[in-house]
Scaffold this motif. Structure first.
Motif, mmCIF file in Angstrom:
data_model
loop_
_atom_site.group_PDB
_atom_site.id
_atom_site.type_symbol
_atom_site.label_atom_id
_atom_site.label_comp_id
_atom_site.label_asym_id
_atom_site.label_seq_id
_atom_site.Cartn_x
_atom_site.Cartn_y
_atom_site.Cartn_z
ATOM 1 N N ALA A 1 46.506 49.745 54.681
ATOM 2 C CA ALA A 1 45.600 49.836 55.840
ATOM 3 C C ALA A 1 45.170 51.286 56.068
ATOM 4 C CB ALA A 1 46.285 49.276 57.084
ATOM 5 N N ASP A 2 46.122 52.189 55.942
ATOM 6 C CA ASP A 2 45.810 53.613 56.106
ATOM 7 C C ASP A 2 44.853 54.095 55.017
ATOM 8 O OD1 ASP A 2 47.493 53.706 58.258
ATOM 9 O OD2 ASP A 2 49.083 54.840 57.247
ATOM 10 N N MET A 3 45.040 53.587 53.808
ATOM 11 C CA MET A 3 44.172 54.022 52.705
ATOM 12 C C MET A 3 42.724 53.571 52.929
ATOM 13 S SD MET A 3 46.739 53.540 49.471
ATOM 14 C CE MET A 3 45.412 53.431 48.278
ATOM 15 N N ILE A 4 42.554 52.355 53.474
ATOM 16 C CA ILE A 4 41.193 51.882 53.771
ATOM 17 C C ILE A 4 40.560 52.786 54.827
ATOM 18 C CG2 ILE A 4 39.856 50.000 54.810
ATOM 19 C CD1 ILE A 4 41.795 48.044 53.434
ATOM 20 N N GLU A 5 41.341 53.080 55.873
ATOM 21 C CA GLU A 5 40.838 53.947 56.943
ATOM 22 C C GLU A 5 40.492 55.340 56.401
ATOM 23 O OE1 GLU A 5 43.620 53.817 60.228
ATOM 24 O OE2 GLU A 5 42.450 55.304 61.329
ATOM 25 N N THR A 6 41.343 55.851 55.535
ATOM 26 C CA THR A 6 41.148 57.191 54.961
ATOM 27 C C THR A 6 39.921 57.210 54.045
ATOM 28 O OG1 THR A 6 43.540 57.513 55.053
ATOM 29 C CG2 THR A 6 42.294 59.028 53.640
ATOM 30 N N MET A 7 39.749 56.133 53.261
ATOM 31 C CA MET A 7 38.586 56.029 52.372
ATOM 32 C C MET A 7 37.290 56.029 53.185
ATOM 33 S SD MET A 7 37.656 52.845 49.819
ATOM 34 C CE MET A 7 37.669 51.569 51.092
ATOM 35 N N TYR A 8 37.232 55.240 54.257
ATOM 36 C CA TYR A 8 36.015 55.190 55.086
ATOM 37 C C TYR A 8 35.761 56.545 55.745
ATOM 38 C CZ TYR A 8 35.952 50.043 54.746
ATOM 39 O OH TYR A 8 35.900 48.752 54.297
ATOM 40 N N ASP A 9 36.831 57.146 56.248
ATOM 41 C CA ASP A 9 36.690 58.436 56.928
ATOM 42 C C ASP A 9 36.117 59.500 55.982
ATOM 43 O OD1 ASP A 9 37.370 60.296 59.194
ATOM 44 O OD2 ASP A 9 38.555 61.205 57.594
ATOM 45 N N ALA A 10 36.490 59.401 54.698
ATOM 46 C CA ALA A 10 36.039 60.391 53.709
ATOM 47 C C ALA A 10 34.730 59.964 53.033
ATOM 48 C CB ALA A 10 37.126 60.593 52.662
ATOM 49 N N HIS A 11 34.160 58.830 53.458
ATOM 50 C CA HIS A 11 32.926 58.298 52.879
ATOM 51 C C HIS A 11 33.050 58.046 51.381
ATOM 52 C CE1 HIS A 11 31.090 59.115 56.718
ATOM 53 N NE2 HIS A 11 31.532 60.359 56.647
ATOM 54 N N GLY A 12 34.237 57.551 50.974
ATOM 55 C CA GLY A 12 34.440 57.209 49.567
ATOM 56 C C GLY A 12 34.262 55.719 49.346
ATOM 57 N N VAL A 13 34.174 55.298 48.087
ATOM 58 C CA VAL A 13 34.094 53.861 47.769
ATOM 59 C C VAL A 13 35.393 53.371 47.142
ATOM 60 C CG1 VAL A 13 31.584 53.817 47.568
ATOM 61 C CG2 VAL A 13 32.964 54.235 45.514
ATOM 62 N N GLY A 14 36.356 54.278 46.983
ATOM 63 C CA GLY A 14 37.641 53.878 46.432
ATOM 64 C C GLY A 14 38.679 54.947 46.683
ATOM 65 N N LEU A 15 39.935 54.514 46.713
ATOM 66 C CA LEU A 15 41.036 55.467 46.908
ATOM 67 C C LEU A 15 42.292 54.852 46.283
ATOM 68 C CD1 LEU A 15 41.682 58.213 48.395
ATOM 69 C CD2 LEU A 15 42.461 56.823 50.312
ATOM 70 N N ALA A 16 43.031 55.671 45.563
ATOM 71 C CA ALA A 16 44.257 55.201 44.912
ATOM 72 C C ALA A 16 45.457 55.849 45.596
ATOM 73 C CB ALA A 16 44.227 55.581 43.429
ATOM 74 N N ALA A 17 46.588 55.124 45.621
ATOM 75 C CA ALA A 17 47.778 55.601 46.337
ATOM 76 C C ALA A 17 48.202 57.030 45.949
ATOM 77 C CB ALA A 17 48.929 54.612 46.152
ATOM 78 N N PRO A 18 48.144 57.396 44.662
ATOM 79 C CA PRO A 18 48.532 58.779 44.333
ATOM 80 C C PRO A 18 47.677 59.823 45.063
ATOM 81 C CG PRO A 18 48.408 57.453 42.341
ATOM 82 C CD PRO A 18 47.859 56.601 43.451
ATOM 83 N N GLN A 19 46.465 59.434 45.457
ATOM 84 C CA GLN A 19 45.589 60.379 46.168
ATOM 85 C C GLN A 19 46.015 60.622 47.612
ATOM 86 O OE1 GLN A 19 41.808 58.254 44.914
ATOM 87 N NE2 GLN A 19 41.162 60.401 44.887
#
Ligand code: ZN
Length: 183
Positions: free
Chosen positions: A32-50
């Protein structure tokens, strides 16, 4: 909760993420945090190591543009991007196929850096959801590219590894700056 995005050359970006055998509340919260972080950063994807977690977990959402793909099948059925995005996936196995195409990519772990990356234009990805369901996703376009980019992260591979030597040469100053800032 928005998490800090780990920047190159943090060593966690080079580790192979651990497979997730049990979906705990911690894993759900991370997703859930990764989705929020991806939207906040205007990305289309985010992987846990990031976000500093060396796990086989990634999120993707390319549903801002339903024309960014020409087809999407999930477990053999035709789907729309909005049916499955944002997608959270665990322990992916992918089979990229089709002709290689060059498109410009960025990466949230490399602010301000972009480059043309050659990748197969289509992908078949077998992934697990947070609910333990297995999904076989077949697609092309930006979705296929984003899945391949994120799966690379889960195996310690970065988009700079796939740049042409000319492009890598052109950005070497910027990479050195990032290395200096990391120390
Ligand atoms: Zn990336």
């Amino acid at each position: 909760m928005i998490r800090n995005i780990v920047l190159y050359p943090d060593p966690v970006l080079r580790q192979v993420g651990k497979r997730i055998e049990t979906v705990t509340d911690e894993v759900r919260k991370l997703a859930a945090d990764m989705i929020e972080t991806m939207y906040d950063a205007h990305g289309v994807g985010l992987a846990a190591p990031q976000v500093g977690e060396s796990l086989q977990l990634a999120v993707v959402d390319v549903s801002h543009d339903d024309e960014c793909i020409t087809y999407l099948r999930v477990n053999g059925k035709e789907k729309q991007l909005t049916d499955i995005c944002p997608i959270v996936f665990l322990n992916p196995e992918i089979e990229p196929h089709g002709p290689k195409e060059a498109e410009t990519e960025g990466c949230l772990s490399f602010p301000d850096l972009r480059g043309e990356i050659l990748r197969p234009s289509e992908v078949k990805a077998t992934v697990t959801t947070l609910d333990g369901e297995t999904l076989v996703i077949e697609t092309d376009g930006l979705f296929a590219r984003a899945i391949q980019h994120e799966v690379d992260h889960l195996f310690g591979r970065l988009f700079i590894d796939r740049m042409s030597s000319a492009r890598k040469h052109a950005i070497r100053g910027r990479l050195r700056e990032m290395q200096d800032q990391f120390r």
